[in-house]
Design a protein around this motif. Structure first.
Motif, PDB file in Angstrom:
ATOM      1  N   GLN A   1       0.842  -1.196   0.000  1.00  0.00           N
ATOM      2  CA  GLN A   1       0.000   0.000   0.000  1.00  0.00           C
ATOM      3  C   GLN A   1       0.878   1.248   0.000  1.00  0.00           C
ATOM      4  N   ASN A   2       0.302   2.390  -0.344  1.00  0.00           N
ATOM      5  CA  ASN A   2       1.011   3.663  -0.344  1.00  0.00           C
ATOM      6  C   ASN A   2       0.955   4.359   1.002  1.00  0.00           C
ATOM      7  N   GLU A   3       0.493   3.673   2.035  1.00  0.00           N
ATOM      8  CA  GLU A   3       0.377   4.247   3.367  1.00  0.00           C
ATOM      9  C   GLU A   3       1.248   3.466   4.330  1.00  0.00           C
ATOM     10  N   THR A   4       1.782   4.153   5.317  1.00  0.00           N
ATOM     11  CA  THR A   4       2.521   3.481   6.375  1.00  0.00           C
ATOM     12  C   THR A   4       1.519   2.988   7.409  1.00  0.00           C
ATOM     13  N   SER A   5       1.631   1.718   7.781  1.00  0.00           N
ATOM     14  CA  SER A   5       0.690   1.149   8.742  1.00  0.00           C
ATOM     15  C   SER A   5       1.386   0.095   9.588  1.00  0.00           C
ATOM     16  N   LEU A   6       0.791  -0.182  10.743  1.00  0.00           N
ATOM     17  CA  LEU A   6       1.287  -1.206  11.648  1.00  0.00           C
ATOM     18  C   LEU A   6       0.087  -1.890  12.285  1.00  0.00           C
ATOM     19  N   LYS A   7       0.070  -3.210  12.222  1.00  0.00           N
ATOM     20  CA  LYS A   7      -0.995  -3.993  12.842  1.00  0.00           C
ATOM     21  C   LYS A   7      -0.361  -4.920  13.870  1.00  0.00           C
ATOM     22  N   LEU A   8      -0.889  -4.894  15.077  1.00  0.00           N
ATOM     23  CA  LEU A   8      -0.409  -5.742  16.154  1.00  0.00           C
ATOM     24  C   LEU A   8      -1.522  -6.703  16.559  1.00  0.00           C
ATOM     25  N   LYS A   9      -1.140  -7.924  16.891  1.00  0.00           N
ATOM     26  CA  LYS A   9      -2.117  -8.929  17.299  1.00  0.00           C
ATOM     27  C   LYS A   9      -1.550  -9.689  18.489  1.00  0.00           C
ATOM     28  N   ALA A  10      -2.373  -9.841  19.523  1.00  0.00           N
ATOM     29  CA  ALA A  10      -1.968 -10.578  20.721  1.00  0.00           C
ATOM     30  C   ALA A  10      -3.063 -11.574  21.072  1.00  0.00           C
ATOM     31  N   GLN A  11      -2.649 -12.759  21.484  1.00  0.00           N
ATOM     32  CA  GLN A  11      -3.592 -13.801  21.868  1.00  0.00           C
ATOM     33  C   GLN A  11      -3.159 -14.399  23.204  1.00  0.00           C
ATOM     34  N   VAL A  12      -4.152 -14.713  24.034  1.00  0.00           N
ATOM     35  CA  VAL A  12      -3.916 -15.379  25.308  1.00  0.00           C
ATOM     36  C   VAL A  12      -4.820 -16.593  25.342  1.00  0.00           C
ATOM     37  N   GLY A  13      -4.271 -17.739  25.760  1.00  0.00           N
ATOM     38  CA  GLY A  13      -5.062 -18.965  25.768  1.00  0.00           C
ATOM     39  C   GLY A  13      -4.806 -19.821  26.990  1.00  0.00           C
ATOM     40  N   ASN A  14      -5.282 -21.032  26.928  1.00  0.00           N
ATOM     41  CA  ASN A  14      -5.115 -21.991  28.013  1.00  0.00           C
ATOM     42  C   ASN A  14      -3.651 -22.362  28.190  1.00  0.00           C
ATOM     43  N   TYR A  15      -3.317 -22.859  29.370  1.00  0.00           N
ATOM     44  CA  TYR A  15      -1.977 -23.354  29.691  1.00  0.00           C
ATOM     45  C   TYR A  15      -0.900 -22.285  29.458  1.00  0.00           C
ATOM     46  N   ASP A  16      -1.208 -21.058  29.872  1.00  0.00           N
ATOM     47  CA  ASP A  16      -0.275 -19.924  29.755  1.00  0.00           C
ATOM     48  C   ASP A  16       0.168 -19.664  28.322  1.00  0.00           C
ATOM     49  N   ARG A  17      -0.674 -19.938  27.375  1.00  0.00           N
ATOM     50  CA  ARG A  17      -0.333 -19.691  25.968  1.00  0.00           C
ATOM     51  C   ARG A  17      -0.465 -18.212  25.656  1.00  0.00           C
ATOM     52  N   ARG A  18       0.568 -17.680  25.058  1.00  0.00           N
ATOM     53  CA  ARG A  18       0.563 -16.288  24.615  1.00  0.00           C
ATOM     54  C   ARG A  18       1.191 -16.237  23.222  1.00  0.00           C
ATOM     55  N   ALA A  19       0.559 -15.498  22.335  1.00  0.00           N
ATOM     56  CA  ALA A  19       1.065 -15.363  20.962  1.00  0.00           C
ATOM     57  C   ALA A  19       0.976 -13.905  20.567  1.00  0.00           C
ATOM     58  N   PHE A  20       2.031 -13.409  19.943  1.00  0.00           N
ATOM     59  CA  PHE A  20       2.094 -12.038  19.495  1.00  0.00           C
ATOM     60  C   PHE A  20       2.550 -12.018  18.030  1.00  0.00           C
ATOM     61  N   SER A  21       1.983 -11.111  17.256  1.00  0.00           N
ATOM     62  CA  SER A  21       2.441 -10.949  15.871  1.00  0.00           C
ATOM     63  C   SER A  21       2.289  -9.479  15.489  1.00  0.00           C
ATOM     64  N   ALA A  22       3.145  -9.073  14.570  1.00  0.00           N
ATOM     65  CA  ALA A  22       3.126  -7.695  14.075  1.00  0.00           C
ATOM     66  C   ALA A  22       3.251  -7.723  12.558  1.00  0.00           C
ATOM     67  N   ASN A  23       2.551  -6.794  11.911  1.00  0.00           N
ATOM     68  CA  ASN A  23       2.585  -6.691  10.466  1.00  0.00           C
ATOM     69  C   ASN A  23       2.660  -5.214  10.116  1.00  0.00           C
ATOM     70  N   GLY A  24       3.695  -4.840   9.358  1.00  0.00           N
ATOM     71  CA  GLY A  24       3.857  -3.439   9.039  1.00  0.00           C
ATOM     72  C   GLY A  24       4.040  -3.191   7.561  1.00  0.00           C
ATOM     73  N   ASN A  25       3.736  -1.986   7.140  1.00  0.00           N
ATOM     74  CA  ASN A  25       3.905  -1.556   5.763  1.00  0.00           C
ATOM     75  C   ASN A  25       4.510  -0.156   5.773  1.00  0.00           C
ATOM     76  N   VAL A  26       5.610   0.008   5.058  1.00  0.00           N
ATOM     77  CA  VAL A  26       6.264   1.302   4.962  1.00  0.00           C
ATOM     78  C   VAL A  26       6.100   1.813   3.542  1.00  0.00           C
ATOM     79  N   ALA A  27       5.549   3.011   3.405  1.00  0.00           N
ATOM     80  CA  ALA A  27       5.308   3.578   2.080  1.00  0.00           C
ATOM     81  C   ALA A  27       6.610   3.907   1.377  1.00  0.00           C
TER      82      ALA A  27
END
Length: 93
Positions: free
Chosen positions: A67-93
């Motif tokens: 894309q022609n725009e700068t953007s950042l998307k962050l995602k965090a998940q918490v689940g059973n048995y102390d499960r934690r997941a993090f992800s990041a997705n970015g776009n630099v114009a």
């Protein structure tokens, strides 16, 4: 599986493409679904259009275009048995 047969020595009857490129015999490719624009499912045969002997059809994963725009998307998940997941997705114009 699911009524789709494949022979042991050749290509499967349903093939997988990622952005127009054949993904091989490994099944579903490991792609980042955050950058996925769409999934196309085409009934077979598709050998004429895609150059592979896709008797049963094909599944094509199409990535999102930059894309022609700068953007950042962050995602965090918490689940059973102390499960934690993090992800990041970015776009630099």
């Amino acid at each position: 599986a699911f009524g789709i047969s494949q022979n042991a020595g050749g290509d499967p009857s349903v093939v997988v493409f990622v952005d127009g490129l054949y993904a091989g015999k490994g099944g579903v490719p490991d792609i980042d679904s955050l950058d996925l624009e769409r999934v196309e499912v085409l009934r077979g045969p598709q050998g004429t259009l895609f150059g592979k002997n896709a008797v049963g059809g094909l599944v094509q994963f199409v990535s999102r275009k930059p894309q022609n725009e700068t953007s950042l998307k962050l995602k965090a998940q918490v689940g059973n048995y102390d499960r934690r997941a993090f992800s990041a997705n970015g776009n630099v114009a």
